[in-house]
Structure formats: structure tokens, C-alpha cells
Design a protein around this motif. Structure first.
Motif, PDB file in Angstrom:
ATOM      1  N   LEU A   1       9.061  -8.488 -11.900  1.00  0.00           N
ATOM      2  CA  LEU A   1       8.210  -9.651 -12.197  1.00  0.00           C
ATOM      3  C   LEU A   1       7.271  -9.396 -13.376  1.00  0.00           C
ATOM      4  O   LEU A   1       6.587 -10.308 -13.844  1.00  0.00           O
ATOM      5  CB  LEU A   1       7.389 -10.031 -10.955  1.00  0.00           C
ATOM      6  N   GLY A   2       7.221  -8.139 -13.841  1.00  0.00           N
ATOM      7  CA  GLY A   2       6.395  -7.809 -14.996  1.00  0.00           C
ATOM      8  C   GLY A   2       5.007  -7.299 -14.675  1.00  0.00           C
ATOM      9  O   GLY A   2       4.140  -7.238 -15.547  1.00  0.00           O
ATOM     10  N   TYR A   3       4.776  -6.913 -13.415  1.00  0.00           N
ATOM     11  CA  TYR A   3       3.457  -6.447 -13.001  1.00  0.00           C
ATOM     12  C   TYR A   3       3.442  -4.926 -12.893  1.00  0.00           C
ATOM     13  O   TYR A   3       4.436  -4.311 -12.520  1.00  0.00           O
ATOM     14  CB  TYR A   3       3.064  -7.054 -11.650  1.00  0.00           C
ATOM     15  N   PRO A   4       2.285  -4.298 -13.188  1.00  0.00           N
ATOM     16  CA  PRO A   4       2.184  -2.835 -13.063  1.00  0.00           C
ATOM     17  C   PRO A   4       2.110  -2.410 -11.596  1.00  0.00           C
ATOM     18  O   PRO A   4       1.613  -3.152 -10.739  1.00  0.00           O
ATOM     19  CB  PRO A   4       0.874  -2.509 -13.786  1.00  0.00           C
ATOM     20  N   ALA A   5       2.589  -1.213 -11.316  1.00  0.00           N
ATOM     21  CA  ALA A   5       2.653  -0.710  -9.941  1.00  0.00           C
ATOM     22  C   ALA A   5       1.269  -0.562  -9.306  1.00  0.00           C
ATOM     23  O   ALA A   5       1.126  -0.725  -8.098  1.00  0.00           O
ATOM     24  CB  ALA A   5       3.398   0.629  -9.905  1.00  0.00           C
ATOM     25  N   TYR A   6       0.240  -0.280 -10.100  1.00  0.00           N
ATOM     26  CA  TYR A   6      -1.090  -0.097  -9.510  1.00  0.00           C
ATOM     27  C   TYR A   6      -1.613  -1.386  -8.866  1.00  0.00           C
ATOM     28  O   TYR A   6      -2.477  -1.337  -7.991  1.00  0.00           O
ATOM     29  CB  TYR A   6      -2.091   0.435 -10.530  1.00  0.00           C
ATOM     30  N   LEU A   7      -1.075  -2.525  -9.278  1.00  0.00           N
ATOM     31  CA  LEU A   7      -1.491  -3.798  -8.690  1.00  0.00           C
ATOM     32  C   LEU A   7      -1.096  -3.883  -7.213  1.00  0.00           C
ATOM     33  O   LEU A   7      -1.741  -4.583  -6.432  1.00  0.00           O
ATOM     34  CB  LEU A   7      -0.878  -4.956  -9.481  1.00  0.00           C
ATOM     35  N   LEU A   8      -0.068  -3.138  -6.815  1.00  0.00           N
ATOM     36  CA  LEU A   8       0.351  -3.113  -5.407  1.00  0.00           C
ATOM     37  C   LEU A   8      -0.788  -2.635  -4.507  1.00  0.00           C
ATOM     38  O   LEU A   8      -1.010  -3.208  -3.429  1.00  0.00           O
ATOM     39  CB  LEU A   8       1.563  -2.191  -5.232  1.00  0.00           C
ATOM     40  N   THR A   9      -1.498  -1.612  -4.934  1.00  0.00           N
ATOM     41  CA  THR A   9      -2.601  -1.084  -4.129  1.00  0.00           C
ATOM     42  C   THR A   9      -3.715  -2.116  -4.006  1.00  0.00           C
ATOM     43  O   THR A   9      -4.230  -2.358  -2.908  1.00  0.00           O
ATOM     44  CB  THR A   9      -3.160   0.211  -4.762  1.00  0.00           C
TER      45      THR A   9
ATOM     46  N   LEU B   1       0.818  -1.216   0.000  1.00  0.00           N
ATOM     47  CA  LEU B   1       0.000   0.000   0.000  1.00  0.00           C
ATOM     48  C   LEU B   1       0.850   1.264   0.000  1.00  0.00           C
ATOM     49  O   LEU B   1       0.497   2.261  -0.629  1.00  0.00           O
ATOM     50  CB  LEU B   1      -0.932   0.012   1.209  1.00  0.00           C
ATOM     51  N   LEU B   2       1.971   1.214   0.711  1.00  0.00           N
ATOM     52  CA  LEU B   2       2.866   2.373   0.761  1.00  0.00           C
ATOM     53  C   LEU B   2       3.715   2.511  -0.496  1.00  0.00           C
ATOM     54  O   LEU B   2       4.396   3.517  -0.681  1.00  0.00           O
ATOM     55  CB  LEU B   2       3.777   2.272   1.991  1.00  0.00           C
TER      56      LEU B   2
ATOM     57  N   LYS C   1      11.530  -0.512  -3.035  1.00  0.00           N
ATOM     58  CA  LYS C   1      11.998  -1.886  -3.274  1.00  0.00           C
ATOM     59  C   LYS C   1      10.843  -2.771  -3.752  1.00  0.00           C
ATOM     60  O   LYS C   1      11.022  -3.621  -4.630  1.00  0.00           O
ATOM     61  CB  LYS C   1      12.638  -2.449  -1.999  1.00  0.00           C
ATOM     62  N   GLU C   2       9.657  -2.586  -3.193  1.00  0.00           N
ATOM     63  CA  GLU C   2       8.490  -3.384  -3.591  1.00  0.00           C
ATOM     64  C   GLU C   2       8.053  -3.045  -5.013  1.00  0.00           C
ATOM     65  O   GLU C   2       7.713  -3.932  -5.787  1.00  0.00           O
ATOM     66  CB  GLU C   2       7.342  -3.183  -2.601  1.00  0.00           C
ATOM     67  N   VAL C   3       8.062  -1.762  -5.355  1.00  0.00           N
ATOM     68  CA  VAL C   3       7.730  -1.348  -6.722  1.00  0.00           C
ATOM     69  C   VAL C   3       8.739  -1.947  -7.696  1.00  0.00           C
ATOM     70  O   VAL C   3       8.374  -2.466  -8.758  1.00  0.00           O
ATOM     71  CB  VAL C   3       7.689   0.193  -6.848  1.00  0.00           C
ATOM     72  N   GLU C   4      10.010  -1.915  -7.314  1.00  0.00           N
ATOM     73  CA  GLU C   4      11.072  -2.499  -8.147  1.00  0.00           C
ATOM     74  C   GLU C   4      10.870  -4.006  -8.318  1.00  0.00           C
ATOM     75  O   GLU C   4      11.001  -4.534  -9.435  1.00  0.00           O
ATOM     76  CB  GLU C   4      12.432  -2.220  -7.488  1.00  0.00           C
ATOM     77  N   ASN C   5      10.534  -4.695  -7.233  1.00  0.00           N
ATOM     78  CA  ASN C   5      10.297  -6.146  -7.297  1.00  0.00           C
ATOM     79  C   ASN C   5       9.114  -6.467  -8.213  1.00  0.00           C
ATOM     80  O   ASN C   5       9.182  -7.392  -9.018  1.00  0.00           O
ATOM     81  CB  ASN C   5      10.043  -6.729  -5.905  1.00  0.00           C
TER      82      ASN C   5
END
Length: 132
Positions: free
Chosen positions: A41-49, A28-29, A33-37
Motif C-alpha cells: 500500500l506504500g506505507y512504512p513498516a514503522y507505521l504498524l507499531t 504490533l507483532l 503478511k501484514e508488513v507485506e500488505n
């Protein structure tokens, strides 16, 4: 349920909840490092939220009493998210130290689900079943 089973359930569930809540918060934050990971892996950053919110909600669902059906969905979500993470790391050719955290959370998910008390399970009633 035996005392041993209760201990296994609560230890695995607490560790699972801590792991999922902490990674959900990190996602969520959108820590660098998480955005980079995720990007690796090939996933968009919005998927983190999306995943971060789902993890936090699922932790609450697993920990609160009652709501057996909701718990089943939460466990299923944990299982799919963590098995997908393991497979994504393998597909990306990541070393074992990158694969181990989601693999551990996957194992904790299965253990917690398996050892959950009867009052946290869905009671299935089959109306077509006739007693002999």
C-alpha cells in the motif's frame, strides 16, 4: 434505549473490538503478511507499531465505562483508520476480498457509535442557548 438497540450496540461493539484488537496485535507483532500488505500500500513498516498501539488503546477506551470524550476520539480514530484503509486498498487496485475487512470494521464502527447508550455519549451543554 430499547432492548433491540442494546443488542445491536453490544454485538457491533464486541465484533468491532475483536476485529480491532486482533488486527492491532498482528500489526504490533509485525507479522510478515501484514508488513507485506503495508508495503504494497506504500506505507512504512514503522507505521504498524503506531497504528497497532492506537487500536489496542482505542479498544480499551470503547469498552470501559465512562470517559465519553475519550470514546469519541477512539471512534473517530477507528473511522479515520478504516476509511483510510479502504481508500488505500482501492487506490492500490486491490480486489474486493482485500477491501472487505476494513470496510466491515468501518461499518461496525458507525453502527457501534450510532447505537451507543446515553451514558457513553458526550452531553453537550450550550451556555448560549436560552430556553423559550
Amino acid at each position: 434505549m430499547t432492548k433491540r438497540d442494546k443488542i445491536i450496540y453490544w454485538i457491533s461493539t464486541i465484533w468491532l473490538a475483536l476485529g480491532m484488537a486482533s488486527t492491532g496485535i498482528v500489526q504490533l507483532l509485525k507479522m510478515d503478511k501484514e508488513v507485506e500488505n503495508f508495503s504494497h500500500l506504500g506505507y512504512p513498516a514503522y507505521l504498524l507499531t503506531i497504528i497497532g498501539v492506537w487500536k489496542i488503546l482505542a479498544v480499551v477506551a470503547v469498552l470501559v465505562p465512562k470517559f465519553s470524550l475519550l470514546k469519541e476520539w477512539a471512534y473517530a480514530g477507528f473511522f479515520f483508520a478504516m476509511s483510510g484503509a479502504v481508500m488505500s486498498h482501492i487506490a492500490a487496485g486491490n480486489p474486493i476480498q482485500e477491501i472487505f475487512p476494513p470496510l466491515l470494521l468501518l461499518v461496525l464502527t458507525v453502527i457501534s457509535w450510532y447505537f451507543r447508550p446515553a451514558d457513553r455519549k458526550i452531553v453537550s451543554v450550550n451556555p448560549l442557548h436560552k430556553p423559550v
